[in-house]
Design an enzyme around this catalytic site. Structure first.
Site, PDB file in Angstrom:
ATOM      1  N   GLU A 163       0.816  -1.213   0.000  1.00  0.00           N
ATOM      2  CA  GLU A 163       0.000   0.000   0.000  1.00  0.00           C
ATOM      3  C   GLU A 163       0.852   1.267   0.000  1.00  0.00           C
ATOM      4  O   GLU A 163       0.483   2.282   0.590  1.00  0.00           O
ATOM      5  CB  GLU A 163      -0.974   0.012   1.194  1.00  0.00           C
ATOM      6  CG  GLU A 163      -1.915  -1.163   1.243  1.00  0.00           C
ATOM      7  CD  GLU A 163      -2.637  -1.422  -0.069  1.00  0.00           C
ATOM      8  OE1 GLU A 163      -2.863  -0.464  -0.833  1.00  0.00           O
ATOM      9  OE2 GLU A 163      -2.950  -2.589  -0.359  1.00  0.00           O
ATOM     10  N   GLY A 164       1.981   1.190  -0.662  1.00  0.00           N
ATOM     11  CA  GLY A 164       2.907   2.324  -0.704  1.00  0.00           C
ATOM     12  C   GLY A 164       3.934   2.174   0.398  1.00  0.00           C
ATOM     13  O   GLY A 164       3.585   2.193   1.586  1.00  0.00           O
TER      14      GLY A 164
END
Length: 596
Positions: free
Chosen positions: A440-441
């Site tokens: 998610e980053g």
């Protein structure tokens, strides 16, 4: 064998004293979310996690998922646990009643998510992805898509995924190659390969709904040319039951360092039928709903792993006999003292405890702001709450997952050699926690988001939603003698944060690499101050309850002592962080690439 008990007493304290459940139930639509009901829901959720999910955590890690002929089989017991989960209505806890949900606040669901992540992170991936798909579809899907698919996501009979990453690109989604071609029925044919797709294929649900980023034939270059599509594994028949197989297949599953009971898949789309979600070329807007919710959820994963790691470290430190206390024998009836008497062990335990309890308070406050942003009748209040969440999202994701990994490592260290072996259970938390800092980053991307997007947005308007309340609370606490030892360290750290913010803004305007070089240290500095802010509030509330003679005195005394440790032993890290920020980009950038 590892242990886990849901931290219900601490959660109740946070909900009562940091958030205020009376404020929650005052929001339109949440009138039924009384303290009594919320307490009952969390108690039942705790039982589910302790008695159903936690016993499967270690066995699921040992067995992992099985892949054969394009099908994925989850570990023994997972399917039965998932059936128990959805039959009790947990999947729809915070979903709209219009689609079969219970309509409870996101805050309550966030507390439950912590319990699930502590008990069995791999299991939690499956319903967690479905909730993310629900959020994106509920906000951007057409009425037809919502009526057709949301009830199945809400009751958990179908699940969802998010399909972003491709073999040649991760964070840089502007270069994705998956294509979408309109067909004659008003749908689209999706072709491409996605990798690292959590819960992309499994045996828990009758259908899987993939939210897929792809490009239309007339798409402009970059992220402005990305559209979002809903692509089911099976095409629904007229009566809503899964019908013919769509052009979606799992090519393989990854053999991972951790979360081994969660299937991480390579998904191949070959002329798969899908429907547009939102507007053409505006898919990133819709996907960001899912991504931002996922980033907050991953932060809670870090919190959950920090909690269970801490519990196991404390349990072992109380039982393990090794050496004698430096100040004199503490257990004369035993051949040695428990290792919890040793200062270094206590430092490790208190570090994990102080970070975990501070993160729980900040996570709950952020989740409450999500509810305010959605439900409050005043538009300005909704906007302010939403902007607070925007600011906190990269901090919650990055700081909490760093805390989760650090706490898991602390648990291994406290266990010594026994922590390094699989049977004890704590080494799994290290492996499971490591991915949380990546997906998610990555946490570096979260830091760039903070300094590159959130700080300059609307000339620093988002910062005011944090800086102003922190400044007011520090000023008010300065008037109370009993808070002096707690507020002064926070005031100094807050001043460092303000100075660092101004420095980055000034240097970053001239050279963007200056902001990039400072980003990770700045996020950590910001996060430490944010946790200090929650600890100031918690110690003030604990003191008040003690003076009033209310509740568990030992619990409140422990809060105050843990706050003292945080303010004197952990918060001063802001000093060194400020020094490294002030050092600028030159030490990072002056070495030639070829010299590495």
């Amino acid at each position: 064998m590892p242990i886990y008990k849901a931290p219900l007493e601490d959660v109740r304290f946070v909900l009562d004293e940091i958030v205020g459940l009376d404020k929650l139930s005052a929001l339109p639509g949440y009138e039924d979310a009384t303290p009594e009901l919320v307490g009952q829901v969390l108690e039942e959720g705790a039982k589910l996690c302790e008695e159903v999910l936690f016993p499967l955590n270690q066995s699921g890690d040992g067995e992992g998922c099985h892949f054969e002929n394009g099908e994925v089989r989850t570990p023994k017991g997972f399917k039965e646990a998932y059936t128990t989960y959805i039959e009790a209505g947990w999947q729809g806890l915070a979903c709209d009643p219009a689609y079969g949900g219970q309509g409870l606040p996101k805050l309550v669901n966030t507390m439950l998510e912590e319990f699930i992540c502590s008990a069995n992170l791999s299991f939690g991936m499956y319903p967690g992805l479905s909730l993310g798909a629900y959020n994106a579809l509920a906000m951007y899907g057409s009425d037809e898509l919502k009526q057709r698919f949301l009830p199945k996501l809400v009751d958990g009979t179908w699940s969802g995924t998010m399909c972003l990453t491709e073999p040649h690109c991760g964070t840089d989604l502007g270069i994705i190659r998956t294509k979408a071609v309109p067909d004659e029925q008003g749908a689209f044919k999706i072709t491409g390969t996605k990798i690292f797709i959590s819960a992309g294929e499994h045996d828990l649900t009758g259908n899987i709904l993939h939210l897929v980023l792809a490009r239309l034939p007339d798409a402009p270059a970059g992220t402005r040319g990305i559209s979002l599509f809903l692509v089911p594994k099976f095409m629904p028949d007229a009566d809503g039951t899964p019908g013919a197989r769509n052009g979606v297949a799992c090519g393989s599953i990854e053999h991972k360092m951790g979360i081994k009971a969660s299937s991480t898949c390579v998904m191949n789309f070959e002329d798969a039928t899908g429907w547009l979600v939102g507007e053409p070329h505006k898919g990133m807007r819709a996907m960001f709903v899912m991504m931002n919710a996922a980033r907050l959820a991953v932060g809670i994963q870090g919190l959950g792993l920090a909690e269970v790691s801490y519990q196991n470290a404390v349990n072992y430190a109380r039982e393990r006999l090794q050496g004698r206390s430096l100040s004199g024998v503490k257990a004369p009836d035993k051949p040695a003292d428990p290792i919890i008497v040793h200062p270094d062990v206590r430092k490790n335990l208190l570090t994990a405890r102080a970070f975990t309890e501070g993160a729980r308070a900040l996570g709950a406050l952020t989740a409450y702001k999500l509810d305010v942003a959605e439900k409050h009748p005043d538009e300005r209040t909704r906007r302010d709450a939403d902007e607070f969440v925007q600011l906190m999202t990269p901090i919650v994701k990055a700081l909490f997952t760093d805390i989760g990994f650090d706490s898991a490592n602390i648990a291994v260290q406290v266990h010594g050699g026994h922590g390094f072996i699989w049977e004890t259970g704590v080494e799994q938390y290290v492996r499971d926690a490591r991915i949380c800092q990546i997906y998610e980053g990555t946490n570096g991307i979260q830091a760039l988001d903070l300094v590159g997007r959130k700080l300059p947005q609307d000339i620093g308007r988002l910062l005011r939603h944090f800086f102003h309340p922190v400044g007011r609370d520090i000023e008010a606490a300065m008037e109370k003698d009993e808070l002096g030892e707690f507020v002064m360290p926070l005031a100094k750290a807050f001043a460092k944060l303000q100075q660092a913010t101004a420095l980055i803004a000034q240097k970053g305007l001239k050279d963007p690499e200056e902001a990039g070089a400072a980003a990770s240290d700045y996020l950590r500095l910001f996060g430490l101050v944010a946790l200090g802010w929650t600890w100031l509030t918690m110690v003030e509330k604990a003191q008040a309850r003690l003076e009033a003679g209310e509740g568990n005195a030992a619990f409140f005394e422990a809060k105050i002592k843990t706050a003292r440790f945080y303010m004197t032993k952990l918060l001063p890290q802001t000093n060194s962080l400020f020094i490294t920020i002030a050092a600028g980009a030159k030490p990072l950038m002056e070495l030639e690439d070829a010299a590495f």
